[in-house]
Design a protein around this motif. Structure first.
Motif, PDB file in Angstrom:
ATOM      1  N   ALA A  37       0.469  -1.053   0.237  1.00 32.91           N
ATOM      2  CA  ALA A  37       0.167  -0.188  -0.197  1.00 32.91           C
ATOM      3  C   ALA A  37       0.973   1.365   0.042  1.00 32.91           C
ATOM      4  N   ARG A  38       1.665   1.505   1.047  1.00 27.65           N
ATOM      5  CA  ARG A  38       3.090   2.021   0.497  1.00 27.65           C
ATOM      6  C   ARG A  38       2.852   2.359  -0.655  1.00 27.65           C
ATOM      7  N   LEU A  39       3.779   1.495  -1.062  1.00 27.95           N
ATOM      8  CA  LEU A  39       4.755   1.469  -2.427  1.00 27.95           C
ATOM      9  C   LEU A  39       3.123   1.907  -3.831  1.00 27.95           C
ATOM     10  N   ASN A  40       2.353   1.641  -3.518  1.00 30.30           N
ATOM     11  CA  ASN A  40       0.878   1.961  -4.505  1.00 30.30           C
ATOM     12  C   ASN A  40       0.871   3.272  -4.205  1.00 30.30           C
ATOM     13  N   GLU A  41       1.020   4.274  -3.099  1.00 31.91           N
ATOM     14  CA  GLU A  41       1.132   5.981  -3.032  1.00 31.91           C
ATOM     15  C   GLU A  41       1.956   6.230  -2.991  1.00 31.91           C
ATOM     16  N   ALA A  42       3.508   5.692  -3.506  1.00 31.78           N
ATOM     17  CA  ALA A  42       4.097   6.521  -4.095  1.00 31.78           C
ATOM     18  C   ALA A  42       4.341   6.403  -5.138  1.00 31.78           C
ATOM     19  N   ARG A  43       4.281   5.128  -5.813  1.00 31.19           N
ATOM     20  CA  ARG A  43       3.961   5.270  -7.658  1.00 31.19           C
ATOM     21  C   ARG A  43       2.386   6.100  -7.740  1.00 31.19           C
ATOM     22  N   THR A  44       1.891   6.673  -7.396  1.00 35.37           N
ATOM     23  CA  THR A  44       0.819   8.140  -7.645  1.00 35.37           C
ATOM     24  C   THR A  44       2.023   9.317  -7.608  1.00 35.37           C
ATOM     25  N   GLU A  45       2.523   9.458  -6.521  1.00 39.70           N
ATOM     26  CA  GLU A  45       3.367  10.601  -6.360  1.00 39.70           C
ATOM     27  C   GLU A  45       4.512  10.640  -7.483  1.00 39.70           C
ATOM     28  N   LEU A  46       5.344   9.893  -8.051  1.00 37.00           N
ATOM     29  CA  LEU A  46       5.678   9.403  -8.869  1.00 37.00           C
ATOM     30  C   LEU A  46       5.505   9.630 -10.069  1.00 37.00           C
ATOM     31  N   CYS A  91      11.067   4.287 -24.206  1.00 38.41           N
ATOM     32  CA  CYS A  91      10.234   3.911 -23.432  1.00 38.41           C
ATOM     33  C   CYS A  91      11.911   3.319 -21.959  1.00 38.41           C
ATOM     34  N   ILE A  92      11.204   4.024 -21.011  1.00 37.64           N
ATOM     35  CA  ILE A  92      12.212   3.283 -19.399  1.00 37.64           C
ATOM     36  C   ILE A  92      11.318   3.345 -18.471  1.00 37.64           C
ATOM     37  N   ARG A  93      11.051   1.798 -17.932  1.00 37.39           N
ATOM     38  CA  ARG A  93      11.404   1.383 -16.738  1.00 37.39           C
ATOM     39  C   ARG A  93      11.812   0.723 -15.450  1.00 37.39           C
ATOM     40  N   VAL A  94      10.866   1.742 -14.533  1.00 34.10           N
ATOM     41  CA  VAL A  94      11.646   2.005 -13.062  1.00 34.10           C
ATOM     42  C   VAL A  94      10.651   1.310 -12.164  1.00 34.10           C
ATOM     43  N   THR A  95      11.325   0.958 -11.321  1.00 32.73           N
ATOM     44  CA  THR A  95      10.838   0.049 -10.600  1.00 32.73           C
ATOM     45  C   THR A  95      10.333   1.617  -9.028  1.00 32.73           C
ATOM     46  N   VAL A  96       9.104   1.350  -8.523  1.00 37.96           N
ATOM     47  CA  VAL A  96       8.919   2.695  -6.709  1.00 37.96           C
ATOM     48  C   VAL A  96       9.677   1.985  -6.280  1.00 37.96           C
ATOM     49  N   SER A  97      10.292   2.610  -5.315  1.00 39.71           N
ATOM     50  CA  SER A  97      10.825   2.256  -4.255  1.00 39.71           C
ATOM     51  C   SER A  97      11.087   3.551  -3.214  1.00 39.71           C
ATOM     52  N   THR A  98      12.407   3.404  -2.037  1.00 38.34           N
ATOM     53  CA  THR A  98      11.639   4.291  -1.056  1.00 38.34           C
ATOM     54  C   THR A  98      11.566   5.957  -1.773  1.00 38.34           C
ATOM     55  N   PRO A  99      10.569   7.100  -0.746  1.00 37.02           N
ATOM     56  CA  PRO A  99      11.640   8.196  -1.446  1.00 37.02           C
ATOM     57  C   PRO A  99      12.711   8.612  -1.008  1.00 37.02           C
ATOM     58  N   GLU A 100      13.182   8.741  -0.855  1.00 37.67           N
ATOM     59  CA  GLU A 100      14.669   8.637  -0.890  1.00 37.67           C
ATOM     60  C   GLU A 100      14.894   8.262  -2.703  1.00 37.67           C
ATOM     61  N   GLU A 101      15.061   6.870  -2.620  1.00 37.97           N
ATOM     62  CA  GLU A 101      15.537   7.007  -3.637  1.00 37.97           C
ATOM     63  C   GLU A 101      14.953   7.108  -4.894  1.00 37.97           C
ATOM     64  N   ASN A 102      13.440   7.625  -4.826  1.00 45.45           N
ATOM     65  CA  ASN A 102      12.602   8.095  -6.211  1.00 45.45           C
ATOM     66  C   ASN A 102      13.378   9.429  -6.327  1.00 45.45           C
TER      67      ASN A 102
END
Length: 364
Positions: free
Chosen positions: A277-286, A340-351
């Motif tokens: 769930a935390r990563l889903n929130e980060a996905r939206t922000e990223l 196209c580039i694919r990026v993994t959703v990660s922590t706020p710091e790594e994002n």
């Protein structure tokens, strides 16, 4: 030719000799955003408890061949319908290989069909099992081309159709009605494999449709949920189908340490779900931050990664690499994925590090 060259020419299949190794680059010292891993570990108290369970594992004996305890936990915690069972694999890669091995034919070339672009192991496993592979291009927006898929099924009569839900490498969920039409078109002549590797992030599934469609099987992995290191995949299907797949599954294919770690994790599924769930929130922000960058097109994602297009993917990926950030340049996979580039959703710091490096690449 040397003697070893002659030996290889005389013994190794021509298509294997012509192929390439699945290369996984060394990620030491890099921020690793190229493999869709969960960046979060278990909390320290749970890690200590898991360490004790692993220490108590019986390593001098083979695993219990039925894996009954682990399979029961999967059925009860991960939504497998009553009356249905699972088989286990060393990651979903082995499950794909099992499916292809079981469905290949000695009297003729059986067909594997999938939308394209798709997970590369669908095609590789088909090849190694001696099957032919047919890729049906997606539409420009990465949605299924339903008429083209149905026409390909009618023409090729595939034994297996793989449908990743969400799709890798594009990240989107296919339209449910399109997928149902494909499953129904296969009827009794082919098996529809719905690959739900990213289900913890999509929060939607075809698992509850198993009783409705006898030719449907659902494949998942614990890797994306946060357990990539233990390599555990599973396939849910009607028991009669599983019995056939089980005939080609290697005995003891899941090791004792994986079994213990998976059982422990499923006892604490709430922790892993909270991380998802935390990563889903980060996905939206990223995604929003990426969309705000000049020249960047972001594609919808229901997975733990984002696929986006830039003016020059080669330049951007080179800059990211120089800044010690690993991403995936998808440009050579398929013409639909140009730049196209694919990026993994990660922590706020790594994002944040990723975004700053990407911004610099776009300004260069």
């Amino acid at each position: 030719m040397t003697s070893i060259d002659n030996l290889i020419a005389n013994t190794i299949r021509e298509d294997v000799r012509a192929g390439h190794i699945y290369n996984v680059p060394d990620s030491s010292g890099y921020i690793k955003l190229d493999a869709m891993e969960n960046p979060y570990q278990l909390p320290d108290p749970l890690r200590a408890e898991l360490a004790q369970r692993l220490a108590d594992a019986v390593l001098n004996r083979y695993p219990l061949a039925s894996y009954s305890t682990l399979k029961d936990k999967i059925r009860t915690t991960l939504g497998v319908p009553a009356g249905y069972d699972v088989i286990l694999g060393n990651g979903s890669d082995e499950i794909i290989s099992i499916l292809c091995t079981a469905c290949s034919r000695q009297d003729k070339r059986a067909i594997v069909l999938a939308p394209s672009p798709a997970f590369v192991m669908f095609q590789r496993s088909a090849q190694f099992a001696g099957m032919d592979y047919v890729g049906v291009p997606l539409k420009a927006d990465f949605s299924l081309d339903r008429p083209a898929m149905l026409a390909a099924i009618a023409e090729h009569k595939p034994a297996l159709v793989f449908l990743a839900y969400p799709n890798n490498p594009t990240g989107n969920l296919y339209d449910e009605a399109d997928m149902v039409a494909i499953i129904e078109a296969l009827g009794e002549t082919g098996i529809a494999v719905v690959d739900e590797a990213y289900q913890p992030f999509a929060r939607t599934s075809f698992m509850d449709k198993l009783p409705r469609y006898p030719n449907l099987v659902v494949m998942r992995t614990l890797s994306k949920l946060g357990l990539a290191g233990i390599r555990l995949g599973y396939l849910a299907a009607a028991p009669a189908l599983l019995q056939q797949f089980d005939k080609v599954r290697p005995p003891y294919n899941v090791n004792v340490l994986t079994q213990v770690a998976a059982e422990f994790a499923l006892d604490h599924l709430d922790v892993l779900d909270e991380q998802a769930a935390r990563l889903n929130e980060a996905r939206t922000e990223l995604a929003a931050a990426l969309a705000a960058l000049p020249g960047v097109t972001v594609f919808p994602s229901s997975a733990n990664f984002i696929t986006f297009r830039v003016p020059d993917a080669e330049r951007s990926c080179a800059k990211l690499f120089a800044d010690r950030v690993l991403t995936k340049n998808l440009s050579k996979m398929h013409e639909l994925l140009a730049n196209c580039i694919r990026v993994t959703v990660s922590t706020p710091e790594e994002n944040s590090v990723f975004l700053n490096a990407l911004k610099a690449s776009l300004q260069a």
